[in-house]
Design a protein around this motif. Structure first.
Motif, PDB file in Angstrom:
ATOM      1  N   ILE A 366       0.934  -1.277   0.003  1.00  0.00           N
ATOM      2  CA  ILE A 366       0.143  -0.144  -0.105  1.00  0.00           C
ATOM      3  C   ILE A 366       0.829   1.256   0.091  1.00  0.00           C
ATOM      4  O   ILE A 366       0.326   2.404   0.131  1.00  0.00           O
ATOM      5  CB  ILE A 366      -1.034   0.162   1.267  1.00  0.00           C
ATOM      6  N   GLY A 367       2.145   0.928  -0.070  1.00  0.00           N
ATOM      7  CA  GLY A 367       3.021   2.133  -0.106  1.00  0.00           C
ATOM      8  C   GLY A 367       4.324   1.998  -0.313  1.00  0.00           C
ATOM      9  O   GLY A 367       4.788   0.912  -0.478  1.00  0.00           O
ATOM     10  N   ALA A 368       5.381   2.910  -0.271  1.00  0.00           N
ATOM     11  CA  ALA A 368       6.786   2.738  -0.471  1.00  0.00           C
ATOM     12  C   ALA A 368       7.648   3.843   0.233  1.00  0.00           C
ATOM     13  O   ALA A 368       7.204   5.028   0.663  1.00  0.00           O
ATOM     14  CB  ALA A 368       6.927   2.929  -1.826  1.00  0.00           C
ATOM     15  N   LEU A 369       8.869   3.376   0.720  1.00  0.00           N
ATOM     16  CA  LEU A 369       9.679   4.219   1.070  1.00  0.00           C
ATOM     17  C   LEU A 369      10.849   4.494  -0.143  1.00  0.00           C
ATOM     18  O   LEU A 369      11.446   3.404  -0.540  1.00  0.00           O
ATOM     19  CB  LEU A 369      10.551   3.506   2.300  1.00  0.00           C
ATOM     20  N   GLY A 370      11.287   5.427  -0.363  1.00  0.00           N
ATOM     21  CA  GLY A 370      12.131   5.883  -1.543  1.00  0.00           C
ATOM     22  C   GLY A 370      12.942   6.890  -1.256  1.00  0.00           C
ATOM     23  O   GLY A 370      12.890   7.872  -0.352  1.00  0.00           O
ATOM     24  N   VAL A 371      14.463   6.826  -1.754  1.00  0.00           N
ATOM     25  CA  VAL A 371      15.320   7.988  -1.526  1.00  0.00           C
ATOM     26  C   VAL A 371      15.687   8.119  -3.089  1.00  0.00           C
ATOM     27  O   VAL A 371      15.598   7.581  -3.880  1.00  0.00           O
ATOM     28  CB  VAL A 371      16.735   7.129  -1.076  1.00  0.00           C
ATOM     29  N   PHE A 372      16.117   9.440  -3.025  1.00  0.00           N
ATOM     30  CA  PHE A 372      16.162   9.976  -4.505  1.00  0.00           C
ATOM     31  C   PHE A 372      17.062  11.305  -4.532  1.00  0.00           C
ATOM     32  O   PHE A 372      17.223  11.844  -3.590  1.00  0.00           O
ATOM     33  CB  PHE A 372      14.817  10.320  -5.323  1.00  0.00           C
ATOM     34  N   ASP A 373      17.682  11.449  -5.831  1.00  0.00           N
ATOM     35  CA  ASP A 373      18.759  12.383  -5.779  1.00  0.00           C
ATOM     36  C   ASP A 373      18.780  12.836  -7.092  1.00  0.00           C
ATOM     37  O   ASP A 373      18.380  12.454  -8.164  1.00  0.00           O
ATOM     38  CB  ASP A 373      20.079  11.750  -5.428  1.00  0.00           C
ATOM     39  N   PRO A 374      19.083  14.272  -7.314  1.00  0.00           N
ATOM     40  CA  PRO A 374      19.213  14.883  -8.800  1.00  0.00           C
ATOM     41  C   PRO A 374      20.541  14.239  -9.657  1.00  0.00           C
ATOM     42  O   PRO A 374      20.738  14.958 -10.672  1.00  0.00           O
ATOM     43  CB  PRO A 374      19.431  16.673  -8.489  1.00  0.00           C
TER      44      PRO A 374
END
Length: 406
Positions: A366-374
């Motif tokens: 039902i959801g997500a943990l995400g990490v992101f970067d430019p």
């Protein structure tokens, strides 16, 4: 009159407990240094702050008591070493626990286990006093430990399971212990890194009374099961800067969507901590935990620059939920599915992304943990195991607090 009755009852209970404790003179207790070690690399450093059976009633050494049992149980789960130290008294009260920590180097610890309350249950410590003393203690410990260290507060050991208290007085103390446990759970929920560990579903036989090494072995395994996941996160994390450093990547206040009145403040605080830990562990500009709310994306916690809120179907979280495990995108501009998305062509100009699905207790994603970067990065440098452990911490937090129910 009710207050006078409580004072009178507490006085009688203290007298009964003191008389009962005279029977403990013949019970074996450790006389060696209160530390234990399980060999291995990258040892986890644990402190047990306790009273009552945590002091080692029934065995002759701390290696056979809780320190040694917990060290071996943790090593069995983590495949690392474990150093466990103990600060304990036979029937210490919560009010004196903070004094016992004076001079202890709490910054070097990976976790603290608090096993207190037997004395307070026996003395019928007032609930308001217990709440104030526990809040003061946990604030002190969280303030003097690293941001990655968790404090595990175990519920009070069943009083009548302790042979010398197995009588009517023990029944009265047990009833009071359950009231204190309810307060402990609420206090822990208000803290960032304090986790309540109830004993109702403990895997060691409470009726045995912790009278030999087998009982302590079950107790150590019970605690290790609760602790190993978070300790794994601490060990696998590769911080670009120390947690809590003023040089850490800037973060904004958590962004949350929708009507949040039903959410527990303590749960949100702990989610914020896990999301911030994810951001710093992977060295990204941003991290986010989001769930599906009908057809829209509900951001429960976020660190980093402010983010737009796309429709659920247009979000990275939706892609992660459809996957069976970790989703790693080294460069969104090289991915035909993503290169024209608004969050790639515009703010936050996402190039690198890694996410892991969050499941409800029913198993539904039902959801997500995400990490992101430019900035793009190679997928070979992404620790998918660490990402999964962080996602499981969020999942446990949400399911424990009933956030995914109904």
């Amino acid at each position: 009159m009710q207050g006078l009755a409580r004072v009178a009852a507490a006085g009688m209970m203290r007298t009964w407990a003191a008389i009962s404790m005279q029977g403990s003179v013949t019970i074996p207790q450790p006389s060696d240094t209160p530390v234990a070690h399980s060999p291995g690399i990258d040892s986890d450093r644990i402190l047990v702050l306790g009273s009552g059976p945590a002091a080692g009633w029934g065995v002759s050494s701390h290696d056979l008591a809780l320190p040694g049992s917990l060290a071996r149980a943790l090593s069995g789960r983590t495949q690392r070493g474990a150093d466990v130290a103990l600060i304990a008294s036979s029937i210490g009260l919560l009010a004196s626990a903070q004094v016992q920590l004076r001079g202890a180097d709490l910054r070097r610890l990976d976790a603290i286990v608090v096993v207190l309350g037997v004395g307070d249950a026996l003395h019928l410590t007032a609930e308001r006093t217990w709440q104030a003393d526990l809040t003061r203690l946990l604030n002190f410990v969280e303030r003097h430990t690293n941001d990655s260290a968790y404090i595990y507060v175990q519920g009070i050991q069943p009083i009548r399971a302790i042979p010398i208290f197995n009588s009517l007085g023990g029944t009265i103390a047990d009833r009071h212990a359950r009231s204190l446990d309810a307060i402990t759970e609420r206090v822990c929920l208000s803290m960032r890194r304090s986790v309540f560990v109830p004993v109702a579903d403990a895997e060691f036989p409470a009726s045995a009374g912790l009278s030999d090494s087998t009982d302590y072995r079950h107790w150590g395994e019970f605690l290790a099961k609760k602790m190993a996941g978070r300790l794994e996160v601490v060990q696998r994390s590769r911080y670009p800067v120390p947690l809590g450093s003023t040089d850490a990547p800037p973060r904004t206040a958590p962004i949350r969507g929708g009507d949040q009145r039903h959410l527990r403040r303590g749960c949100d605080t702990r989610l914020d901590h896990i999301v911030a830990l994810a951001q710093q562990s992977f060295g990204t500009a941003s991290a986010l935990f989001a769930i599906r709310d009908s057809n829209r994306l509900q951001i429960r916690s976020s660190t980093g620059p402010a983010l737009p809120t796309p429709a659920w179907s247009d979000s990275m979280s939706a892609m992660v939920v459809r996957a069976r495990g970790a989703v790693i995108v080294p460069d969104t501009l090289a991915d035909q599915r993503l290169r024209r998305k608004a969050f790639v062509t515009g703010a936050p100009h996402m190039r690198f992304y890694a996410g892991f699905p969050i499941e409800a207790a029913s198993g539904e994603r039902i959801g997500a943990l995400g990490v992101f970067d430019p900035e793009p990065r190679a997928d070979s440098g992404v620790d998918a195991v660490l990402l999964r452990q962080l996602a499981l911490m969020i999942q446990e937090e949400m399911n424990t607090n009933g956030e995914f129910a109904g």
